[in-house]
Every structure is written in structure tokens, then in C-alpha cells.
Design an enzyme around this catalytic site. Structure first.
Site, PDB file in Angstrom:
ATOM      1  N   SER A  29       0.869  -1.178   0.000  1.00 53.79           N
ATOM      2  CA  SER A  29       0.000   0.000   0.000  1.00 53.79           C
ATOM      3  C   SER A  29       0.904   1.225   0.000  1.00 53.79           C
ATOM      4  O   SER A  29       2.091   1.117   0.337  1.00 53.79           O
ATOM      5  CB  SER A  29      -0.842  -0.015   1.296  1.00 53.79           C
ATOM      6  OG  SER A  29      -1.450   1.237   1.532  1.00 53.79           O
ATOM      7  N   TYR A  89      -1.840  -1.227  10.462  1.00 51.95           N
ATOM      8  CA  TYR A  89      -1.833  -1.353   8.995  1.00 51.95           C
ATOM      9  C   TYR A  89      -0.525  -0.803   8.423  1.00 51.95           C
ATOM     10  O   TYR A  89       0.118  -1.439   7.581  1.00 51.95           O
ATOM     11  CB  TYR A  89      -3.046  -0.594   8.445  1.00 51.95           C
ATOM     12  CG  TYR A  89      -3.328  -0.782   6.980  1.00 51.95           C
ATOM     13  CD1 TYR A  89      -4.107  -1.849   6.537  1.00 51.95           C
ATOM     14  CD2 TYR A  89      -2.844   0.117   6.037  1.00 51.95           C
ATOM     15  CE1 TYR A  89      -4.388  -2.016   5.179  1.00 51.95           C
ATOM     16  CE2 TYR A  89      -3.125  -0.038   4.686  1.00 51.95           C
ATOM     17  CZ  TYR A  89      -3.891  -1.107   4.263  1.00 51.95           C
ATOM     18  OH  TYR A  89      -4.166  -1.262   2.913  1.00 51.95           O
TER      19      TYR A  89
END
Ligand code: NAD
Length: 256
Positions: free
Chosen positions: A138, A151
Site C-alpha cells: 500500500s 496497517y
């Protein structure tokens, strides 16, 4: 281009993983799907390319189930040539309020699962002297955002794992690279749009505009199909010497 190869895509019953599976299938790869929820819909979307499709429902937070899935793939197709480590979840909260069990789940699913699947896929890839490991990280593997400690930690870890896997196999035909999307409108992100609309008392459209406006200069979502085509490039002969990169597809997010 990928006829005769087998691609296993984790978390491919939805969103980006399904986009990856469809793009790889369009190139002729047989596919092993994984993930929760409806399987028949995704399966028929992938089968539309005329390839063989199998499904294994391993929970990617459980190393024993990952081992079963890798054995299953080898028993059905001989070996996994392309491994896309994509399964992932999100939870948002400040560090001091972050539920420890959510931290553990995010690290297990978004990071440790890629280690387990990779360690189990590598021996056959090395024996064949051809393999592709594609880690769906990401922009949060490259930069941080508030309320996403687990995350961001997992995705930075995944970018690190990508580099080491690439280096350890640098003189072989096995490559490992990461894809770093910005915003992609999948169920994972729709939940964040919904939470914003609720918190700010605004419409879905306004919440979407705010979400993109904060981070993504293009004001556009990247699509699962576009990400799938980047995965296809990583599998192509032109990418034989692309090793250990973390390639963002993010509408300019990380350029700022
Ligand atoms: P999604 O919620 O649409 O899909 C997630 C997939 O993972 C589903 O198939 C789900 O069933 C599966 N999954 C979840 N937990 C699992 C588990 N324990 N075991 C097996 N499968 C499991 O989400 P998405 O947006 O398509 O996300 C896919 C990946 O892309 C994730 O790693 C996510 O972090 C990453 N990503 C998403 C975005 C975005 O904007 N959507 C941006 C950057 C990175």
C-alpha cells in the site's frame, strides 16, 4: 503469455485480489482463489477467461491453514508459479485505543501470511527457476497516516519482506516485488467512506470527495483492473530484472 502457469491469489473473492486473479486469468494462468464470502460469483468471473479455477478457504491468519492451501494448490496444479499475497484487513483507531486483538489480526493477515505463503512457495519456484511473488502492500508501506498504526506497520514490514525475498533470489528466475496502491474503491475503503459520512453528517459523494481530496491529487480511485495489469507486467519477460521494488499506483499520493 501465462498459459500453463498457476497463480494463487490470497483474498481474491473481492476487490483488488479478484482484479488480480481476472487479469492473470486473461493471460491464460490457472487460478487458485482464496478468501471469505461468496465464491461462485468470483469463480465464474475468473472462469470466463477459459482457465481452470480452484478455491481454498484458508484463513490467512492461521499458518496451518496456509500450509494446507499451498499443499492443495500443488496437488491440483503441480506447483504455484505466481503467488500474489493480497489478503488484508483494516482497523482505524489511535494507538492508545487500538484493540490489541485487532493489532494481532492485522499483523497476522497483512504481513505474516505473506511470509508463510512465500516460504512455502519458494522451493518449487526455485526448482523450476521461474517464479513471481507479488506482495500487495500500500502507499502505507511507504508513508504513514493517523489511526492506522497496525496497517502502516504491517505494510512497511511487507515492503521490507519484499526486498529481502528479492535479494535472496536475485540470481534466480524468481522475482519478488510489491504493489502500493493509493485509494481503491473496494469494500475495505467503502467502510472508511461510510464512517466519514456518518461522522461528518454528509453524503456518500461528499465523504468520497473529502477522502480523495486529503491524499490523492488525481482525485481518482485506482481500479483493481489497473492493479491487475501491473501484476501482469511483473509476470512478463520484460520484468525479469525488476527485483525488490515497491511500485506505487496512487494518483500522486506519495509524490507530495
Ligand atoms: P477487500 O475487503 O475488498 O478484499 C479483501 C480480501 O481479503 C477478501 O477476499 C477477503 O475475504 C479476504 N480476507 C480478509 N481476511 C482474510 C483472512 N483472514 N483469510 C483469507 N482471506 C481474507 O479489500 P481490498 O481493498 O481489495 O484489499 C486487498 C489488499 O489491498 C489488502 O491487502 C489491502 O491492504 C490492500 N490495499 C487496499 C487499498 C484500497 O484502497 N482498497 C489500498 C492499498 C492497499
Amino acid at each position: 503469455m501465462l498459459k500453463g502457469k498457476t497463480a494463487l491469489v490470497t483474498g481474491s473473492t473481492s476487490g483488488i485480489g479478484l482484479g488480480m486473479a481476472k487479469s492473470l486469468a486473461r493471460q491464460g494462468a490457472n487460478i487458485v482463489l482464496n478468501g471469505f464470502g461468496d465464491v461462485d460469483g468470483p469463480r465464474s468471473q475468473v472462469e470466463a477467461s477459459g482457465v481452470k479455477v480452484e478455491y481454498h478457504g484458508a484463513d490467512m491468519s492461521k499458518p496451518g491453514e496456509i500450509e494446507d492451501m499451498m499443499k492443495f494448490a500443488a496437488s491440483r496444479f503441480g506447483r504455484v508459479d505466481i503467488l500474489v499475497n493480497n489478503a488484508g484487513i483494516q482497523h482505524v483507531a489511535p494507538v492508545e485505543d487500538f484493540p490489541p486483538e485487532k493489532w494481532d489480526a492485522i499483523i497476522a493477515i497483512n504481513l505474516s501470511s505473506a511470509f508463510h505463503a512465500s516460504r512455502l512457495a519458494l522451493p518449487a519456484m526455485k526448482a523450476a527457476n521461474w517464479g513471481r511473488i507479488i506482495n500487495v502492500a500500500s502507499v502505507h508501506g511507504l508513508v504513514g497516516s493517523v489511526q492506522k498504526s497496525a496497517y502502516v506497520a504491517a505494510k512497511h514490514g511487507l515492503v521490507g519482506l519484499t526486498k529481502v525475498t528479492a535479494l535472496e533470489n536475485a540470481i534466480t528466475g524468481v522475482t519478488c516485488n510489491a504493489i502500493c496502491p493509493g485509494w481503491v474503491l473496494t469494500p475495505l475503503v467503502q467502510k472508511q467512506v461510510d464512517a466519514r459520512a456518518l461522522a461528518n453528517g454528509c453524503s456518500n459523494e461528499e465523504a468520497t470527495r473529502q477522502l480523495l481530496g486529503e491524499k490523492e491529487p488525481s482525485m481518482q480511485f485506482t481500479t483493481p483492473d489497473e492493479l491487475g495489469e501491473l501484476a501482469v507486467f511483473f509476470c512478463s519477460p520484460a520484468a525479469n530484472n525488476v527485483r525488490g521494488v515497491a511500485w506505487n499506483m496512487d494518483g500522486g499520493w506519495v509524490a507530495q
